[in-house]
Design an enzyme around this catalytic site. Structure first.
Site, PDB file in Angstrom:
ATOM      1  N   ASP A 168      -1.422  12.823  22.321  1.00  0.00           N
ATOM      2  CA  ASP A 168      -0.245  12.631  21.468  1.00  0.00           C
ATOM      3  C   ASP A 168      -0.380  13.339  20.123  1.00  0.00           C
ATOM      4  O   ASP A 168       0.601  13.444  19.376  1.00  0.00           O
ATOM      5  CB  ASP A 168      -0.006  11.134  21.218  1.00  0.00           C
ATOM      6  N   ASP A 175       0.820  -1.218   0.000  1.00  0.00           N
ATOM      7  CA  ASP A 175       0.000   0.000   0.000  1.00  0.00           C
ATOM      8  C   ASP A 175       0.853   1.267   0.000  1.00  0.00           C
ATOM      9  O   ASP A 175       0.439   2.298  -0.536  1.00  0.00           O
ATOM     10  CB  ASP A 175      -0.923  -0.001   1.221  1.00  0.00           C
ATOM     11  N   GLY A 176       2.048   1.213   0.604  1.00  0.00           N
ATOM     12  CA  GLY A 176       2.913   2.393   0.611  1.00  0.00           C
ATOM     13  C   GLY A 176       3.307   2.823  -0.789  1.00  0.00           C
ATOM     14  O   GLY A 176       3.319   4.021  -1.111  1.00  0.00           O
ATOM     15  N   ASN A 197      -4.395   9.026   2.378  1.00  0.00           N
ATOM     16  CA  ASN A 197      -4.895   8.429   3.613  1.00  0.00           C
ATOM     17  C   ASN A 197      -5.221   9.453   4.697  1.00  0.00           C
ATOM     18  O   ASN A 197      -6.339   9.512   5.180  1.00  0.00           O
ATOM     19  CB  ASN A 197      -3.877   7.430   4.176  1.00  0.00           C
ATOM     20  N   GLN A 244       4.485   9.356   4.785  1.00  0.00           N
ATOM     21  CA  GLN A 244       5.593   9.378   3.828  1.00  0.00           C
ATOM     22  C   GLN A 244       6.233  10.752   3.681  1.00  0.00           C
ATOM     23  O   GLN A 244       7.391  10.860   3.292  1.00  0.00           O
ATOM     24  CB  GLN A 244       5.104   8.887   2.457  1.00  0.00           C
ATOM     25  N   ARG A 304       5.954  14.415  25.588  1.00  0.00           N
ATOM     26  CA  ARG A 304       5.101  15.459  26.163  1.00  0.00           C
ATOM     27  C   ARG A 304       3.780  15.514  25.417  1.00  0.00           C
ATOM     28  O   ARG A 304       3.672  15.063  24.278  1.00  0.00           O
ATOM     29  CB  ARG A 304       5.795  16.828  26.079  1.00  0.00           C
TER      30      ARG A 304
END
Length: 282
Positions: A164, A60-61, A134, A235, A145
């Protein structure tokens, strides 16, 4: 009439190199090959207007990069999966030899899907502007942090997140990073955005699905972490400053998937996520 094809293969994968020994003569007997490439950056743009299909051998990448690179041209992409789950590159090499004659005969299914566009502004000046397939994710860069973000829709402040980071995904991306972060699976035929907080500090902060006609704006709140990074499709990576403004909206461009037409999105979900079987197939 013989189809004009570009082939993109991830030769870092040993299985891909082995399969190309069979694929190359098989294809050259049936189509006109405009080029064999190992990375989407190598594709010659001048050849794209005359290309009927782009065939990818990888995961998929590879598909994500190729879809972004060819987005100005409505070229259907057929992915032959040599990765893991393979939501985009869904055809196996065994199916390729079996189904490709039918696809070349015009019996394949072409599916159009939305893309997003992400703009980063710094001091009122556009710093970055990129397409995504995506998702866009924004995270604290050192992983130690919390990042505080404020999210607006069409300039109207909606919610603040502490955690996050945050993901803005397309329906195609709903089965990727957003899903791993607790976001919902959304059918790719729906033009929408999935806004998913990453490990939010408060339990009442849940994912949100909004129509793709909306523009999503994100800025940052104190206390600020030492670094912030923006990722597109996992990416492309860009460091951000605390005063930067990020906007995400539906792109004018679309990308096109070429499939056998035998699997619905829901069948693919069942197969790839092993629904009812207790184990994901990788």
């Amino acid at each position: 009439m013989r189809k004009k094809i570009i082939v993109l293969a991830d030769i870092r994968k040993k299985d891909v190199c082995e399969c190309l020994k069979q694929v190359k003569p098989w294809l050259e007997d049936r189509v006109d090959i405009l080029g064999w490439y190992n990375a989407f950056e190598e594709i010659e743009k001048a050849k794209l207007p005359n290309t009927d299909y782009l065939i990818l051998f990888g995961g998929d990448g590879l598909f994500l990069g190729a879809a972004r690179a060819t987005s100005p041209y409505p070229i259907p992409l057929l992915g032959v999966n040599f990765g893991k789950l393979g939501f985009l590159a869904e055809v196996s090499i065994d199916e390729f030899f079996d189904k490709m004659p039918e696809i070349l005969d015009g019996q394949g299914k072409i599916e159009s899907r939305m893309m997003l566009e992400c703009v980063v502004e710094r001091g009122g000046v556009i710093l970055h502007k990129h397409l995504g397939i995506n998702e866009v994710s924004i995270k604290e860069s050192c992983g130690c942090r919390m990042l505080y973000t404020s999210l607006s829709i069409n300039q109207e402040p909606i919610i603040s997140y502490g955690g996050d980071g945050v993901i803005v995904a397309t329906p195609t991306g709903s089965t990727a990073y957003s899903l791993s972060s607790g976001g919902p699976v959304v059918s790719p035929g729906l033009d929408s955005f999935i806004i998913t907080p990453i490990c939010p500090h408060l339990l009442n902060l849940r994912p949100l699905v909004v129509g793709a006609e909306h523009t999503i704006q994100i800025h940052f709140l104190p206390p600020f972490p030492d670094g912030i990074v923006l990722n597109i499709d996992g990416q492309m990576h860009f460091p951000l400053e605390t005063t930067d403004r990020v906007s995400v909206y539906k792109a004018c461009e679309k990308f096109f998937m070429l499939t056998t037409g035998e699997r619905s999105f829901f069948r693919i979900l069942k197969e790839k996520l092993a629904w009812g079987e207790g184990k994901i197939k990788i």
